[in-house]
Scaffold this active site. Structure first.
Site, PDB file in Angstrom:
ATOM      1  N   HIS A  33       0.300  -1.043  -0.200  1.00  0.00           N
ATOM      2  CA  HIS A  33       0.576  -0.155  -0.102  1.00  0.00           C
ATOM      3  C   HIS A  33       0.524   1.499  -0.001  1.00  0.00           C
ATOM      4  CE1 HIS A  33       0.191  -0.258   4.939  1.00  0.00           C
ATOM      5  NE2 HIS A  33       0.197   1.365   4.772  1.00  0.00           N
TER       6      HIS A  33
ATOM      7  N   ASP B 264      -0.812  -7.508   1.638  1.00  0.00           N
ATOM      8  CA  ASP B 264       0.171  -6.472   1.471  1.00  0.00           C
ATOM      9  C   ASP B 264       1.712  -6.064   1.668  1.00  0.00           C
ATOM     10  OD1 ASP B 264       0.121  -3.533   1.371  1.00  0.00           O
ATOM     11  OD2 ASP B 264      -0.287  -3.569   3.570  1.00  0.00           O
TER      12      ASP B 264
ATOM     13  N   SER C 195       4.134   1.997   8.319  1.00  0.00           N
ATOM     14  CA  SER C 195       3.863   1.046   7.911  1.00  0.00           C
ATOM     15  C   SER C 195       4.950   0.945   7.094  1.00  0.00           C
ATOM     16  CB  SER C 195       2.507   1.156   6.935  1.00  0.00           C
ATOM     17  OG  SER C 195       2.925   2.643   5.796  1.00  0.00           O
TER      18      SER C 195
END
Lengths: 439, 250
Positions: free
Chosen positions: B40, B94, B198
């Protein structure tokens, strides 16, 4: 060739009575003129003869003639009491011709029917050399040397003489002799007889360059000399030995020079006698040997092959370096070396040297390095060791790190592999660990 | 990183700072040409970002110092082909790889993380560590690399946590929890990864070798450090085949 063959008499043949092996007719008179080539004798062999027997072969007969001269007259049967049978013994003509004449009377007694004859003839070489002089019979066919050949002969003369136009006798002549065979014999004219007066003989021994001539005089050596206080003086008779680039040497006296090395591929001998005095003559046997080259010196870290006690013209040598060494000449590396002993006694190439090989700089190891363990300048048998930049890189398990400079100029590990190791990143191991003592 | 501490120099040498079109994200070194991150970070609104807009930094714990360095050249981007998240509601798969133009030379400040064998089981309660330059507890972005140790959470407890979030926030679209994810955190809250982290690594240590291996990739969560909520991480052990194939094919 076809016409010649037809024109020459045959070397052999068969002759038979009419109607043989049927009985021959009565009242017959038949003649055969047999011949073989010139230089041969004609030999006649009867395989069968059965002619009516009678005393002196009065009724029926086979007459053998040479030049109208009766050689034999045959009749009867083998082992018969009457007549004259040739048996198994062949008849040899004095020359290359022979005539046979078969004569029969008007009747043939019954009941026996006579079959006639069958014979074969062949040419037989004449050894003319053993025959006396055909002219007056007083001497040999050739005055000096006679060589029998098939159907003919040939005369020749000893050195110092040449054949006269009569092709039979020899006349003194000793000039212009060139000896180019690897070995041979020379002697004074007429040797071992005393040398004729007034000689001016020249003998040239000339062999291939690269060979040298050795003269070996026989013990029987005598050339008239005049004794002086300084030894024999070759004043009237002499044998002069001339070698290029050296002073000519005159030989005379009664003592053989024996072995005389010339160190030359060409030698001239001049034999001179004047019109007086006595020289018993001389004889020598010459031989040749190849020019010698110096033995090559030993090669450090290499060897010369083949290893001969001496090296002569046209011999080849090679030089091989020991494992780990390379051939160098004039500062440059050469792949191979071979040199030949030349006709001038020199090697055509000077000797090379053997230099130690080197493997060059070892390949760089990504994320690692190389350390020299032993040896120098990357030379043969030098040892290096690869390492990785620890702790961030490490060698794959089992990878070898030591490499040696091999004879093929590559760095090889102990498994003889030239492939260098790889440095693998080390994962998950920080050099500084988080620490915490608080609870 | 909420509730964590500053990481001393060279303690987390696999940490990578990404700057994607102005936003900050994390990543980890897994090879001398390969960086791993969350898909992402590279796929925004269904589109792959231009590699020229991606800047890759590593080798220091100070984001301001890192930002002054010349970014490492990116050769290619490889998000997982099954990652489809147009509505920010499905973080399944992801995971993404970044290939660098030049190989890295490793040293004390830059080292790769190990990868686990395929389908390695993560033990509930095992303590791992997550790091990043993301938001810290005071809602301020961290310019010094921070880390925190968090346990692996039981899958059912995590699912229950997600379900309770759905119940508590019926108007919100809470992402789905899949087998390709796992949770880490503490029920009492206050300790978690957060925005800006992230793509960074959640690492576990292998006992026998004392080596850190990449167990998870910071992926998503409901808030940060909230009571009864856990951080959700991409389960790396599920993707070893894809990682190897992607690296071999490229």
């Amino acid at each position: 060739c076809w016409r010649l063959a037809r024109s020459l008499p045959a070397l052999h043949g068969v002759v038979q009575s009419p109607q043989f092996p049927q009985p021959y007719p009565a009242a017959l008179s038949q003649q055969w003129d047999l011949s073989v080539p010139e230089g041969y004798q004609l030999q006649l062999s009867f395989t069968h003869l059965d002619i009516e027997p009678s005393a002196d072969c009065y009724y029926d007969s086979l007459t053998v003639l040479y030049d109208k001269k009766v050689l034999a007259k045959f009749c009867g049967q083998e082992n018969s009491a009457d007549g004259h049978h040739p048996g198994n013994r062949p008849l040899l003509s004095p020359g290359n011709r022979l005539t046979l004449v078969l004569q029969t009377d008007d009747t043939n007694p019954e009941p026996h029917q006579h079959l006639g004859f069958s014979a074969h003839y062949q040419a037989k070489d004449i050894d003319e050399c053993s025959a006396p002089d055909p002219e007056d019979g007083s001497g040999p066919l050739c005055s000096q040397l006679c060589h029998n050949t098939l159907g003919s002969y040939m005369c020749s003369c000893r050195h110092g003489y040449e054949l006269r136009p009569d092709q039979r006798t020899c006349v003194l002549s000793c000039g212009g002799g060139i000896f180019d065979e690897p070995e041979g014999t020379l002697s004074s004219p007429g040797y071992p007889d005393p040398s004729p007066h007034g000689l001016a003989c020249q003998y040239v021994i000339s062999v291939e360059p690269g060979f040298i001539v050795n003269l070996n005089f026989t013990d029987s050596f005598h050339i008239e000399h005049i004794g002086t206080q300084n030894g024999p003086s070759c004043l009237y008779h002499w044998l002069q030995v001339s070698i290029p680039d050296k002073e000519p040497q005159k030989l005379c006296g009664g003592k053989s020079p024996g072995l005389m090395p010339t160190n030359s591929y060409t030698v001239q001998l001049d034999y001179h006698t004047d019109w007086a005095g006595l020289s018993q003559g001389w004889s020598l046997h010459y031989t040749t040997q190849r020019v010698q080259c110096a033995s090559p010196s030993s090669i450090t870290n290499g060897r010369v092959t083949p290893n001969f006690p001496q090296y002569y013209y046209r011999d080849y040598i090679q030089v091989r370096c020991d494992p780990g060494y390379k051939l160098m000449m004039d500062g440059r590396e050469i792949k191979s070396y071979a040199s030949m002993c030349q006709k001038n006694g020199q090697w055509h190439l000077s000797l090379p040297e053997c230099h130690i090989i080197d493997c060059g700089e070892p390949k760089a190891l990504l994320n690692g390095g190389v350390t020299f363990i032993s040896g120098s300048q990357n030379q043969h048998l030098s040892v290096i060791q690869y390492h990785c930049n620890e702790p961030f890189y490490s060698l794959l398990g089992g990878a070898t790190v030591s490499y040696t400079c091999a004879a093929d100029r590559t760095w090889r590990d102990n498994l003889d592999t030239p492939v260098i190791p790889s440095c693998i990143p080390v994962c998950g191991q920080p050099t500084v660990y988080l620490s915490g003592f608080q609870r | 990183i909420m509730g964590g501490e500053k990481a001393p120099d060279k303690t987390i040498p696999w940490q990578v700072m990404l700057s994607v079109d102005g936003g900050r994200a994390g990543a980890m070194v897994i090879g001398d040409r390969w960086i791993m991150t969350a898909a992402h970070n590279l796929v925004q609104k269904g589109k792959l970002v231009l590699k020229e807009k991606l800047r890759v930094f590593m080798g220091d714990n100070d984001a301001e110092k890192l930002a002054k360095l010349t970014p490492l050249g990116v050769a290619s981007l490889h998000p997982h082909p099954e990652y489809k998240n147009p509505d920010n509601a499905n973080y399944n798969h992801d995971i993404a790889l970044i290939k660098l133009q030049q190989p890295l030379t490793f040293h004390a400040a830059i080292m790769p993380l190990c990868l686990p064998p395929e389908d390695t089981i993560y033990k509930t309660g095992q303590i791992g560590m997550v790091s990043g330059f993301g938001i810290k507890e005071d809602d301020i972005i961290a310019n010094k690399l921070r880390y925190i140790r968090l346990p692996v959470v039981d899958g059912n407890k995590c699912q229950a946590s997600v379900n309770s979030a759905k119940a508590a926030m019926p108007t919100e679209t809470i992402p789905v929890l899949t087998d390709n994810m796992f949770c880490a955190g503490v029920p009492e809250g206050g300790q978690d990864s957060c925005t800006g982290d992230s793509g960074g690594a959640y690492v576990l240590m292998e006992d026998s070798t004392k080596r850190f291996w990449a167990a998870g990739i910071v992926s998503w969560g409901v808030g940060c450090g909230q009571t009864g909520r856990y951080g959700v991480y991409t389960r790396v052990a599920k993707y070893i085949s894809w990682i190897n194939k992607t690296m071999e094919d490229n």
